[in-house]
Design an enzyme around this catalytic site. Structure first.
Site, PDB file in Angstrom:
ATOM      1  N   GLN A 185       2.474 -11.097  -2.732  1.00 53.55           N
ATOM      2  CA  GLN A 185       1.790 -10.141  -3.617  1.00 53.55           C
ATOM      3  C   GLN A 185       2.793  -9.567  -4.613  1.00 53.55           C
ATOM      4  O   GLN A 185       3.675  -8.796  -4.240  1.00 53.55           O
ATOM      5  CB  GLN A 185       1.203  -9.015  -2.759  1.00 53.55           C
ATOM      6  CG  GLN A 185       0.527  -7.914  -3.534  1.00 53.55           C
ATOM      7  CD  GLN A 185       0.358  -6.644  -2.697  1.00 53.55           C
ATOM      8  OE1 GLN A 185       0.990  -6.494  -1.651  1.00 53.55           O
ATOM      9  NE2 GLN A 185      -0.486  -5.745  -3.142  1.00 53.55           N
ATOM     10  N   GLY A 186       2.671  -9.950  -5.882  1.00 52.62           N
ATOM     11  CA  GLY A 186       3.590  -9.473  -6.922  1.00 52.62           C
ATOM     12  C   GLY A 186       2.970  -8.352  -7.732  1.00 52.62           C
ATOM     13  O   GLY A 186       2.579  -8.551  -8.884  1.00 52.62           O
ATOM     14  N   GLU A 202       1.394   9.830   0.091  1.00 49.54           N
ATOM     15  CA  GLU A 202       0.982  10.794  -0.953  1.00 49.54           C
ATOM     16  C   GLU A 202      -0.149  10.202  -1.804  1.00 49.54           C
ATOM     17  O   GLU A 202      -1.133  10.887  -2.111  1.00 49.54           O
ATOM     18  CB  GLU A 202       2.168  11.149  -1.863  1.00 49.54           C
ATOM     19  CG  GLU A 202       3.255  11.978  -1.195  1.00 49.54           C
ATOM     20  CD  GLU A 202       4.163  11.150  -0.281  1.00 49.54           C
ATOM     21  OE1 GLU A 202       4.109   9.903  -0.339  1.00 49.54           O
ATOM     22  OE2 GLU A 202       4.916  11.760   0.499  1.00 49.54           O
ATOM     23  N   GLU A 219      -6.252  -4.761   1.757  1.00 47.43           N
ATOM     24  CA  GLU A 219      -4.976  -4.566   2.448  1.00 47.43           C
ATOM     25  C   GLU A 219      -5.089  -3.400   3.425  1.00 47.43           C
ATOM     26  O   GLU A 219      -4.682  -3.491   4.573  1.00 47.43           O
ATOM     27  CB  GLU A 219      -3.874  -4.284   1.420  1.00 47.43           C
ATOM     28  CG  GLU A 219      -2.520  -4.017   2.066  1.00 47.43           C
ATOM     29  CD  GLU A 219      -1.405  -3.840   1.046  1.00 47.43           C
ATOM     30  OE1 GLU A 219      -1.684  -3.397  -0.083  1.00 47.43           O
ATOM     31  OE2 GLU A 219      -0.255  -4.157   1.386  1.00 47.43           O
TER      32      GLU A 219
END
Ligand SMILES: Cc1cc2nc3c(=O)[nH]c(=O)nc-3n(C[C@H](O)[C@H](O)[C@H](O)COP(=O)(O)OP(=O)(O)OC[C@H]3O[C@@H](n4cnc5c(N)ncnc54)[C@H](O)[C@@H]3O)c2cc1C
Length: 383
Positions: A123-124, A366, A241
């Protein structure tokens, strides 16, 4: 959600359990390369037996089963302490993204080799100046006939050193508003214009990398979801994900907690065991409660996915909660161990160090809190 399994689901679970008991390949070997090959072989074995891509359509090599059965699969694998699957990013994110946004040709081309682990995916997304703020990516894609030339740098790219394909988000229109000028490409990693340099983590492992792209070539047909639509497609990847992994993670947390209970009972302290200590008991009880909440929320997320077809923003809650639980769990394990925790060969020391990344990888805590505040609770946006 009804938490009891139907007779069909029970039959599925029992068949899988028996298969895994018979074919479990044992402990993973030492060393990054050997371990990765071991996971690859295990995934191939599952694929050959029809267990890979449980909820993926049959025409692309999947089993065509339900999401509940997929969740059962994830649970059973963790429960059996089976090795991880090698192509975790392709299975959890790349495949579901291609199923959701890809063309029929792309589904035919890419899905089956993900399942068989013949083609590993990475995953880039993240760049040196663009992690949380994905819309600010600077990697440029410039059209050249029916191809694109991509130049820039990516970082923290997990398994790039094994990968054939990269889910790459690049800026294809520098003049468009930031969210609109992005395109989602599938980039072939096997070209000289793509250089992969390993980065060593605090655990000593080289799990992720820097990627240097110098006019890497990507054909038009490897755009997913259309030119300029990269933001929407990337959000699908991130939702998967966070949500897909949650199911296995809640079982992993339960297993780790059981091991921690055992460690506390076995560790001598003040004439008794660490499990007799009031403060340790309190922390153990709190972790147990948290693990139950995590489990029930994983079911809630699954219900939402079954209703709406795609995972909802609730997945962010599960990922945030799990990372805090796992960090607290590994911290307590070291406190129970006392000075022994400083020994490198204690498996909990590894777990403690690896858990540091949990609140960063897949979206920082966060950022997940912002998502939960705005998209789950409907609170006013800060910006
Ligand atoms: C083990 C691991 C594996 C990874 N694998 C991959 C991978 O395969 N592919 C990939 O693309 N990336 C990967 N990453 C990168 C990961 O997605 C990023 O590290 C993450 O998104 C944070 O980006 P950053 O590191 O640039 O930090 P920054 O975005 O610079 O954030 C720095 C700090 O500022 C805080 N912050 C930033 N913006 C806000 C805001 N709006 N509100 C409140 N706080 C804010 C963050 O929470 C953080 O504490 C991986 C990371 C780890 C640790």
């Amino acid at each position: 959600m009804d938490l009891t399994l139907s007779p069909e689901e029970e039959a599925f679970r029992d068949e899988l359990r028996a298969w895994v008991a018979e074919h479990h390949p044992g402990r993973e070997p030492e060393g990054d390369e050997a371990a990765f090959q071991f996971r690859r072989d295990w995934q191939k074995q599952l694929y050959d037996a029809g267990w890979a891509g449980v909820s993926w359509p049959r025409e692309y090599g999947g089993r065509g089963a339900t999401l509940v059965e997929q969740a059962i699969f994830n649970e059973e694998m963790v429960r059996a302490r089976a090795p991880q699957l090698a192509n975790v990013l392709g299975l959890a994110m790349g495949g579901p993204t291609v199923i959701a946004h890809g063309t029929e040709e792309q589904r035919q081309r890419f899905l089956t080799p993900i399942l068989s682990a013949d083609e590993i995916w990475c995953q880039g997304f993240s760049e040196p100046d663009s992690g949380s703020d994905l819309a600010s990516v600077k990697t440029r894609a410039v059209r050249d006939g029916d191809e694109w030339l991509v130049t820039g740098q990516k970082v923290w790219t997990t398994f790039a050193h094994h990968a054939k394909w990269c889910m790459l988000v690049a800026r294809s229109d520098p003049d468009a508003p930031r969210h609109k000028g992005l395109t989602y490409f599938l980039m072939d990693m096997e070209q000289d214009a793509v250089q992969v340099r390993p980065l060593r983590q605090i655990t000593g492992e080289e799990e992720f990398n820097e990627l240097f792209l110098e006019e890497a070539r990507i054909p038009d047909e490897n755009i997913v979801g259309g030119e300029g639509n990269g933001w929407n497609v990337a959000i699908t990847t991130l939702m998967h994900e966070r949500a897909t992994l949650a199911f296995g993670l809640q079982v992993a947390a339960k297993i780790a907690l059981a091991e921690l209970f055992a460690r506390a009972r076995e560790t001598p302290l003040d004439g008794g065991s660490a499990a007799d200590d009031e403060l340790i008991r309190q922390r153990l009880a709190q972790l147990y409660i948290e693990s139950e909440v995590l489990r029930l929320n994983a079911y809630r997320g699954l219900t939402a996915t079954m209703k709406y077809g795609v995972p909802g923003a609730e997945g962010s809650l599960g990922k945030w909660h799990w990372s805090e639980l796992n960090q607290a769990l590994t911290e307590l394990a070291l406190d129970v161990a006392g000075p022994r925790a400083q020994l490198w060969d204690d498996p909990w020391t590894y777990r403690f160090l690896r858990a540091r990344a949990n609140s960063i990888e897949g979206g920082t805590t966060e950022i997940l809190k912002n998502i939960v505040a705005e998209r789950v609770l409907g609170l006013p946006r800060l910006r």
